[in-house]
Each structure stands twice: as structure tokens, then as C-alpha cells.
Design a protein around this motif. Structure first.
Motif, mmCIF file in Angstrom:
data_model
loop_
_atom_site.group_PDB
_atom_site.id
_atom_site.type_symbol
_atom_site.label_atom_id
_atom_site.label_comp_id
_atom_site.label_asym_id
_atom_site.label_seq_id
_atom_site.Cartn_x
_atom_site.Cartn_y
_atom_site.Cartn_z
ATOM 1 N N SER A 103 0.902 -1.181 0.226
ATOM 2 C CA SER A 103 -0.190 0.117 -0.141
ATOM 3 C C SER A 103 0.962 1.329 -0.084
ATOM 4 N N GLY A 104 0.160 2.405 -0.018
ATOM 5 C CA GLY A 104 0.833 3.632 -0.143
ATOM 6 C C GLY A 104 1.787 3.978 1.184
ATOM 7 N N SER A 105 1.492 3.662 2.280
ATOM 8 C CA SER A 105 2.202 3.826 3.493
ATOM 9 C C SER A 105 3.736 3.148 3.268
ATOM 10 N N MET A 106 3.747 2.000 2.660
ATOM 11 C CA MET A 106 4.922 1.326 2.539
ATOM 12 C C MET A 106 5.904 2.183 1.858
ATOM 13 N N VAL A 213 3.440 -6.747 6.790
ATOM 14 C CA VAL A 213 2.724 -5.512 6.838
ATOM 15 C C VAL A 213 3.045 -4.518 7.896
ATOM 16 N N ASP A 214 2.755 -3.277 7.622
ATOM 17 C CA ASP A 214 3.303 -2.035 8.403
ATOM 18 C C ASP A 214 2.115 -2.034 9.572
ATOM 19 N N HIS A 215 2.547 -0.812 10.690
ATOM 20 C CA HIS A 215 1.662 -0.771 11.644
ATOM 21 C C HIS A 215 0.146 -0.155 11.549
ATOM 22 N N GLN A 216 -0.156 0.368 10.132
ATOM 23 C CA GLN A 216 -1.413 1.068 9.739
ATOM 24 C C GLN A 216 -2.573 0.325 10.098
ATOM 25 N N ALA A 217 -3.514 1.046 11.015
ATOM 26 C CA ALA A 217 -4.737 0.576 11.375
ATOM 27 C C ALA A 217 -5.576 0.096 10.169
ATOM 28 N N ILE A 250 6.261 -3.839 9.947
ATOM 29 C CA ILE A 250 7.306 -3.233 9.418
ATOM 30 C C ILE A 250 7.059 -1.775 9.806
ATOM 31 N N GLY A 251 8.290 -1.288 10.271
ATOM 32 C CA GLY A 251 8.322 0.226 10.686
ATOM 33 C C GLY A 251 8.104 0.480 12.118
ATOM 34 N N HIS A 252 8.215 1.720 12.440
ATOM 35 C CA HIS A 252 7.516 1.772 13.691
ATOM 36 C C HIS A 252 6.140 2.597 13.581
ATOM 37 N N ASP A 253 5.326 2.913 14.715
ATOM 38 C CA ASP A 253 4.029 3.168 14.784
ATOM 39 C C ASP A 253 3.761 4.682 15.184
ATOM 40 N N ALA A 254 4.841 5.492 14.854
ATOM 41 C CA ALA A 254 4.492 7.027 15.250
ATOM 42 C C ALA A 254 4.464 7.784 14.275
ATOM 43 N N GLU A 255 4.002 7.629 13.120
ATOM 44 C CA GLU A 255 3.882 8.422 11.724
ATOM 45 C C GLU A 255 3.001 9.436 11.968
ATOM 46 N N GLN A 256 3.332 10.844 11.542
ATOM 47 C CA GLN A 256 2.257 11.768 11.481
ATOM 48 C C GLN A 256 2.124 12.334 9.969
ATOM 49 N N ASN A 257 1.017 12.540 9.521
ATOM 50 C CA ASN A 257 0.952 12.917 8.201
ATOM 51 C C ASN A 257 0.002 14.134 7.980
ATOM 52 N N VAL A 258 0.247 14.995 6.980
ATOM 53 C CA VAL A 258 -0.500 15.935 6.496
ATOM 54 C C VAL A 258 -0.868 15.848 4.873
ATOM 55 N N ALA A 667 -1.542 3.932 13.793
ATOM 56 C CA ALA A 667 -1.140 2.660 13.952
ATOM 57 C C ALA A 667 -2.285 2.028 14.925
ATOM 58 N N LEU A 668 -1.991 0.717 14.728
ATOM 59 C CA LEU A 668 -2.934 -0.390 15.696
ATOM 60 C C LEU A 668 -2.499 0.191 17.074
ATOM 61 N N THR A 669 -3.205 -0.075 18.061
ATOM 62 C CA THR A 669 -2.903 0.181 19.437
ATOM 63 C C THR A 669 -2.370 -1.263 19.883
ATOM 64 N N PRO A 670 -1.636 -1.269 20.888
ATOM 65 C CA PRO A 670 -0.921 -2.348 21.644
ATOM 66 C C PRO A 670 -2.017 -3.471 21.836
ATOM 67 N N GLY A 671 -3.200 -2.896 22.476
ATOM 68 C CA GLY A 671 -4.516 -3.672 22.767
ATOM 69 C C GLY A 671 -4.814 -4.413 21.531
ATOM 70 N N ARG A 672 -4.836 -3.705 20.461
ATOM 71 C CA ARG A 672 -5.594 -4.181 19.190
ATOM 72 C C ARG A 672 -4.547 -5.199 18.658
ATOM 73 N N TRP A 673 -3.443 -5.157 18.609
ATOM 74 C CA TRP A 673 -2.586 -5.990 18.181
ATOM 75 C C TRP A 673 -2.555 -7.138 19.230
ATOM 76 N N ASP A 674 -2.750 -7.364 20.463
ATOM 77 C CA ASP A 674 -2.811 -8.481 21.334
ATOM 78 C C ASP A 674 -4.024 -9.314 21.015
ATOM 79 N N THR A 675 -5.015 -8.459 20.603
ATOM 80 C CA THR A 675 -6.508 -8.939 20.534
ATOM 81 C C THR A 675 -6.467 -9.861 19.212
ATOM 82 N N LEU A 676 -5.732 -9.290 17.919
ATOM 83 C CA LEU A 676 -5.621 -10.021 16.753
ATOM 84 C C LEU A 676 -4.672 -11.005 16.774
#
Length: 742
Positions: A103-106, A213-217, A250-258, A667-676
Motif C-alpha cells: 500500500s501507499g504507506s509502504m 505488513v506495517d502498523h497502519q490500522a 514493518i517500521g514504527h508506529d508513530a508516523e504523522q501525516n498531512v 497505527a494499531l494500538t498495543p491492545g488491538r495487536w494483542d487481540t488480533l
């Protein structure tokens, strides 16, 4: 426990052979009572009983040897905690499905390298763990469809169609190394569905799914409770053994975008040397404020003078910015807006194709004008459409070229001569004139109907409404009385292009009094664009064929209304005429998969279509339609600018905007990661750890076959049997009294 060579278990039947031989040997002898022996029975009873026990022990050992030998040849293995064969190192080919986020975020850089590069490296390392004979399948998600892939790859299911598993690892590696980030959104649920489909079609066997896959929710938006449960069921439903599922974030989970959300022309069509109002919406998708974001505008890749600005956006805020652009020549052009802010480059720019035309050809048919008579100050509509000409100013350029015709001199209208026709207070029309108007609108012309004090509504309804089959969007009723209390315009549809010029203004509604107006009953498909204070329709829109029709329920001049005397009238009429003319112009802003189509006059000998990446479409379809030529192509999946060149005389621009679904990098929250991870039974692998992939796959595939233990037990039984047989057969023969032969 399970068996890798279960057919050898049939050898357990050989364990009955010692028993059969023993029983057959007994059948050769017959007991005969001998009187002289009766005195020995009591003495020999105990030794005989012991001898029989020893015989049965030896018999059991021999049967156990054959049984365990068959079990060892069947290769028993243990089951791991996931229910799959952990000892299955040589149990036929393994199928590995590699699902990669394209996807584009990659395209975002991580440690100086795009995420897509990290994903390709991970995919190649996963592929390297496969052994000869193992099958692999590559499933890109969010990648370019098969229509934009080189010929041959689409046939193999790469990027589109049905994915196919193959044992040709080098071919998979080549396709994997060519993966690039697109602008689309990745759908993990769809990717897992495709992977499971491949595994299910192949039948029982060892299976693994590797999800890179990256961390994008938004990648996981389709993974609701029902979908997750269904995928888990299918993972465990493959012959009862659960396929191993790995995920590699892939990558980290703190990206900001405009990003730029949208770009629109508010007053289409664009007219040569006329101001074009362009509107862009910019959103801050991040969780923190952004300051000093530069915004610039372009027309045909050239900066628009004095249009640059700087934006400040709070977290989650979106703003609308407008600019005026002028283009000095007619033709197919491209407008654009650009920012320099976000981590994602694909939404920092947006373009829009516009057709710049010469001044609109307008015919005003007046019912209160006689042939040869000058309308003078009464022709407010003409003055509004040609303000510079009316003021005798040669420097300005008017948006329209207006011709006025008395209703008594009017016969019919022709699309070749006019683009918009205005019926202003025409008393009545003939059947042939009505047919002429219908043909004009059907072919793409615009019509504005503005009845007045001379107009006969029964004639309009009979010939222009025609019981719902005509071109007028409403049935007219009687006009209000001249003694009625005047009204004003109370509501406007500010989302419609006709009234875009007052969008966002506090004084959007005009204060002019409307002394008289006609009642109107809009047809079902009609749209009311404006209403009076009493909710009666003021302006109604309809369509007929390729053209558009506007019905104004009050007069166009100053007989019934004070609108021509205020500042609302001129921009409203110009905007209405623009909108009516725009209906016949082609829309060259495409959606993914939408057909690219162009109709041009005259025969076309040569046409070339260039995709956004510069490639030329070789199979361009050109069809002759009478005196015109039609060009079509379905190669419209790649975002960007498509350029169609017809010979050396015409260039048409088409634009396909990238989806904005990827703009939100939350990004996916840690809780959502754990649930998945829990619901899907995934194993999450940290790629920052050295040899993470090798260790994860080795742990999943680690073997502990039980056949060596089974062979050891066979050897132990054999040694035990030999030792016992030698010991017991070496005892005094007198201790064993044989049965007397017959």
C-alpha cells in the motif's frame, strides 16, 4: 501422535505370525492318556505350568518385535502446541504463502530505506527458508492490479486474478523483488482470504502464511469479529491441522501525516482568461499540531503567481483553501495543488483535469422584444453575461458571447451554433420549437427557462413537460397575484456549483424582493436548488439526455423581481450559464478502473496514450463513428496523469487521483495487536532481532521423530527375547515333560 508413512502400519499384522506358528505346532500333536503316566502328573504339573508361561512370554516378545518394527517404519511423530506436525521435516512439500503489504504507506522511509524495501528483504528471507520441492505463492495486497503489470505476470496470478503456488522459487523471488508501493490501501482480510484459498485448493499438507505488513490500522479495517472468527476456522479447518500464521510488522508506529483530501473547480467550466476558482481541502491526520505548512498552486506545471501560502493545522483539523487561476489558452489542461508536510508523498499533491473553453455561446430568446428593436437597459441578462462589452471596455474578457433574438423571429436552435439557450418571458412555443429544444438539450446543450408575465403556463406544460416526457423539470402553476405580499429567497443549495460563489459567505442570501413568481411542482428526478421564504421553488434543475435544464420561477428581468439590481444577479447568472455549458464537456477526471474515453471529430490515423509512469499503451482501441472517432482504454488503475496525443494537433489530459484511504497513518494500538494475535493465533516476529525469521521458521518446523525410539525398543525386545530364549532353553530337559506322541 501421527505417522508420516502410515501405510507401513499394515505391517502390524505380521505380529500374528508367531502366534499362528505356535498354534500350528500344537496342532501337530495329540494327547493320549497312558496309564503308566498318571503317577507322574502330580509331580510334573508345576514345571509344565512354568514352561507354558515362558513360552507365552517369548511369544509376546516376538509379536512385540514385529509390531514395533512396523510402527518404526511408519515414522511416528509428535504434535506441537499448534496441532501441526512438528516432526514433519520430510513429509512431502510444504506450501508457504507470503502476503506482503504494497500500500501507499509502504513508501515511507525507515532508517533511510523505504518500508517496501524492508518488506521485500523479509519476503526473500522467508522464501530462502523453503527447501527444494516446497511450494510458494506471493500475494501482494494493495498492489497494482494485473492490468498494469507486464504481460505474463498477470497470467500467473501476480497482483490480480487467482494466486498460484509454485515450486519455482526463483520466479517468485523475481516477482517479489519487483514489488513497489502503490497508492492504494492494503486489505489484510482479503489477503488472508486469498492465501487460505490457495492452501485449501492444494489439499492436506504442511502450510504456513507469512504476513508482512506495517502498523497502519486501516490495513486491518476489514477484520471484524465475524471475519476474524471465519479466518481462524479456516486456519484450523485444513484437515484438522492448524496452518502456522506469522506476522512481521514493518517500521514504527508513530508516523504523522498531512495530506490534500480533495481538489475541485468551483465554477466550471474554465474559460479562457476568466478566473477559475479552485478549492483544496487539507487535513492534519496526526495527533499533534503542524505549523508553517507551505501550499502552492500550479497550472500546467507552472506556479500560479501570488498563490503560495502557509498553513497552521491543529491535530485532526482540516481547512479549505481557495485560489483564483487564469489560463490564457483553450484546450485540455491540468490544475494542481501541492504541500510539503507529510510523511506520505502520494497525498502531498493532487491534480485535476479541466477543459478550458472559449467564451460560451449563448442565445437569449426574448418574448418581450420585437425584431429590429434594441432591448437597451431592459436586457439585464445580456449585461450580466457580457459586463465588459456592455460597459464598452475593450480590455476585459467576458465569459460569454451573447446573441439576442425576438421570440417571433425564432425558428429552431442548433448545437453547432449555440451552447446555452435562455427562454426569457417567451409567451408560447410551437411543437416544432419544442422538438428543436429537446434535440438541442439531448445532444448536450444547456437550457434556462425563465417565464414572465407574457408566458402561458398551459402551453409550457403541454409542450415542455409532456406528461413527464419533456425537458422542463417541473409543472408550472398559476403566478402569484400582483397584490400578494412580496417574498425573498430563503434557502439555497450551497453544495451545488451554481451557488458555489456564495459558499462560506455570511451574506449568501440576496435581500432583493420577489414580487411575483409561478407555483411549480418539481418532477421526481428534479432537484430544487433554491426556495423562497415560503418554501416554494425558486430554481429547479433537471436533465435530459446529455444536457441540463434550469427552471427559474420568476422573471429574468426586473418586471417581477429586484434581483437584477443587486450584486447577486450577475454572478448567479454567469454561474448558471457556466453550469449549463459544462454538461456537454467531457469529464477527464477518472476513478480507478473507469474507462478512459475520448470522442473527436474527423478520422484519426494515429493516437498514443501514455500512462503516468511514461509507458505507452500499445493496444489502444480506436473506433470510427460516422464522422467522429472514439478512443477507449481500460488501463486506468495507476494514479497520476494520462496523456492522449492524437497526431500532432491535439493533446488531451486525464487525471486519476490517488486514494486518500492511505493518508491516515494511525497505527494499531498495543491492545488491538494483542487481540488480533490471540484471535488469529498469530506469531508476531520482531524483524529488528537478528535472525528473527530463521529462528521463527525453525521453531515452527523443528522435528522430533519417534522412529529412532521405536527402533531402539525393537532392539531391546530382540535382545531380551534372545537372552530369555537362551536361558530357558538351557535348563534340564527333565523339567519339561513333553506330551506323548500319538
Amino acid at each position: 501422535m501421527m505417522f508420516l508413512n502410515a501405510a507401513m502400519l499394515a505391517g502390524i499384522g505380521a505380529a500374528a505370525l508367531p502366534l499362528a506358528l505356535h498354534l500350528l505346532s500344537r496342532a501337530r500333536h495329540r494327547r493320549v492318556d497312558w496309564a503308566a503316566m498318571m503317577f507322574l502328573e502330580e509331580a510334573s504339573a508345576r514345571p509344565m505350568h512354568a514352561a507354558r508361561i515362558k513360552q507365552w512370554v517369548l511369544l509376546g516378545l516376538r509379536m512385540g518385535i514385529l509390531t514395533m518394527l512396523a510402527v518404526a517404519l511408519a515414522r511416528p511423530v509428535a504434535a506441537n502446541r499448534r496441532g501441526a506436525a512438528s516432526a514433519d521435516a520430510n513429509a512431502g512439500p510444504m506450501t508457504v504463502a507470503i502476503v506482503i503489504d504494497c500500500s501507499g504507506s509502504m513508501a515511507i522511509a525507515e532508517q533511510g530505506r523505504p518500508r517496501m524495501e524492508w518488506a521485500r528483504a523479509a519476503g526473500l528471507e522467508i522464501l530462502s527458508t523453503c527447501r527444494a520441492g516446497d511450494r510458494a505463492v506471493l500475494i501482494p495486497i494493495g498492489a497494482a492490479p494485473a492490468e498494469d503489470l507486464p504481460r505474463g505476470e498477470a497470467a500467473e496470478g501476480f497482483g490480480g486474478g487467482e494466486p498460484i503456488a509454485t515450486s519455482d522459487h526463483s520466479a517468485v523471488a523475481q516477482r517479489l523483488s519487483r514489488l513497489t508501493a502503490s497508492s492504494d490501501r492494503a486489505d489484510v482480510a482479503r489477503g488472508l482470504d486469498q492465501a487460505l484459498g490457495v492452501l485449501e485448493r492444494l489439499g492436506p499438507g504442511r502450510r504456513e502464511i507469512h504476513l508482512v505488513v506495517d502498523h497502519q490500522a486501516s490495513n486491518w479495517a476489514g477484520m471484524d469479529v465475524a471475519t476474524t472468527a471465519e479466518i481462524r476456522r479456516r486456519l484450523t479447518g485444513l484437515d484438522g491441522r492448524e496452518a502456522a500464521l506469522f506476522v512481521y510488522p514493518i517500521g514504527h508506529d508513530a508516523e504523522q501525516n498531512v495530506g490534500i483530501e480533495s481538489l475541485a473547480v468551483l465554477n466550471p467550466p474554465a474559460i479562457v482568461d476568466q478566473p477559475i476558482e479552485v478549492e483544496a481541502r487539507i487535513r492534519n491526520y496526526g495527533s499533534g499540531p503542524r505549523r508553517g505548512i507551505p501550499l502552492s498552486w500550479q497550472a500546467q506545471d507552472r506556479p500560479v503567481p501570488r498563490s503560495a501560502s502557509s498553513l497552521n493545522l491543529e491535530a485532526g483539523e482540516s481547512v479549505t483553501v481557495r485560489a483564483q487561476v487564469r489560463i490564457g489558452e483553450a484546450g485540455s489542461k491540468v490544475l494542481g495543488a501541492r504541500i510539503e508536510a507529510g510523511a506520505l508523498a502520494s497525498d502531498d499533491r493532487m491534480e485535476r483535469a479541466v477543459e478550458v473553453i472559449k467564451p460560451i455561446r449563448v442565445l437569449i430568446i426574448r418574448g418581450d422584444e420585437r425584431p429590429g428593436e434594441e432591448a437597451g437597459d431592459r436586457d439585464f441578462a445580456k449585461m450580466a453575461l457580457t459586463p465588459f462589452a456592455a460597459a464598452h471596455q475593450a480590455k476585459g474578457r467576458d465569459p460569454a458571447v451573447v446573441k439576442t433574438l425576438a421570440a417571433s423571429a425564432w425558428r429552431e436552435v442548433d448545437r453547432k451554433d449555440e451552447q446555452v439557450v435562455i427562454l426569457a418571458n417567451v409567451a408560447q412555443i410551437t411543437a416544432s420549437q419544442a422538438k428543436s429544444l429537446e434535440r438541442f438539450v439531448y445532444e448536450g446543450g444547456g437550457l434556462l427557462i425563465a417565464p414572465g408575465n407574457l408566458s402561458r403556463v398551459e402551453n409550457y406544460n403541454a409542450l415542455l413537460v409532456r406528461d413527464g416526457a419533456g425537458i422542463m423539470p417541473a409543472t408550472l402553476g398559476a403566478a402569484t397575484s400582483a397584490d400578494a405580499v412580496p417574498t425573498t429567497i430563503g434557502e439555497l443549495d450551497l453544495d451545488h456549483p451554481v451557488f458555489s460563489f456564495v459558499r462560506g459567505r455570511a451574506d449568501a442570501l440576496p435581500r432583493a424582493l420577489i414580487r411575483r413568481h409561478f407555483a411549480a411542482s418539481p418532477r421526481r428526478a428534479a432537484r430544487v436548488l433554491g426556495s423562497y421564504v415560503g418554501k416554494e421553488p425558486f430554481l429547479i434543475e433537471g436533465s435530459f439526455g446529455s444536457g441540463r435544464v434550469l427552471l427559474m420561477t420568476t422573471s429574468l428581468d426586473g418586471d417581477w423581481t429586484g434581483l437584477p439590481l443587486g450584486g447577486f444577479y450577475l454572478p448567479m447568472l454567469q454561474s448558471a450559464v457556466r453550469y449549463l455549458a459544462d454538461g456537454a464537456l467531457p469529464n477527464r477526471n477518472l476513478r480507478p478502473g473507469e474507462e478512459l474515453r475520448a470522442v473527436l471529430p474527423g478520422p484519426i490515423e494515429r493516437a498514443r496514450l501514455y500512462l503516468p509512469d511514461g509507458r505507452e499503451v500499445k493496444d489502444l482501441e480506436i473506433t470510427k463513428l460516422g464522422g467522429e472517432a472514439e478512443i477507449r482504454s481500460m488501463r486506468t488503475w495507476m494514479p497520476g496523469r494520462y496523456t492522449l496525443r492524437i497526431g500532432d494537433r491535439t493533446t488531451l489530459q486525464f487525471v486519476l487521483a490517488a486514494t486518500r484511504e492511505e493518508s491516515d497513518l494511525t497505527a494499531l494500538t498495543p491492545g488491538r495487536w494483542d487481540t488480533l494475535i490471540s484471535e488469529l493465533g498469530m506469531m508476531r516476529i520482531d524483524l529488528t532481532e537478528p535472525r528473527a525469521i530463521a529462528e521463527a521458521t525453525a521453531s515452527s518446523r523443528r522435528v522430533r521423530e519417534l522412529w529412532p525410539a521405536a527402533l531402539g525398543l525393537v532392539a531391546a525386545l530382540l535382545i531380551g527375547e534372545l537372552a530369555l530364549a537362551r536361558r530357558w532353553t538351557g535348563e534340564p530337559a527333565a523339567a519339561i515333560v513333553p506330551e506323548a506322541p500319538r
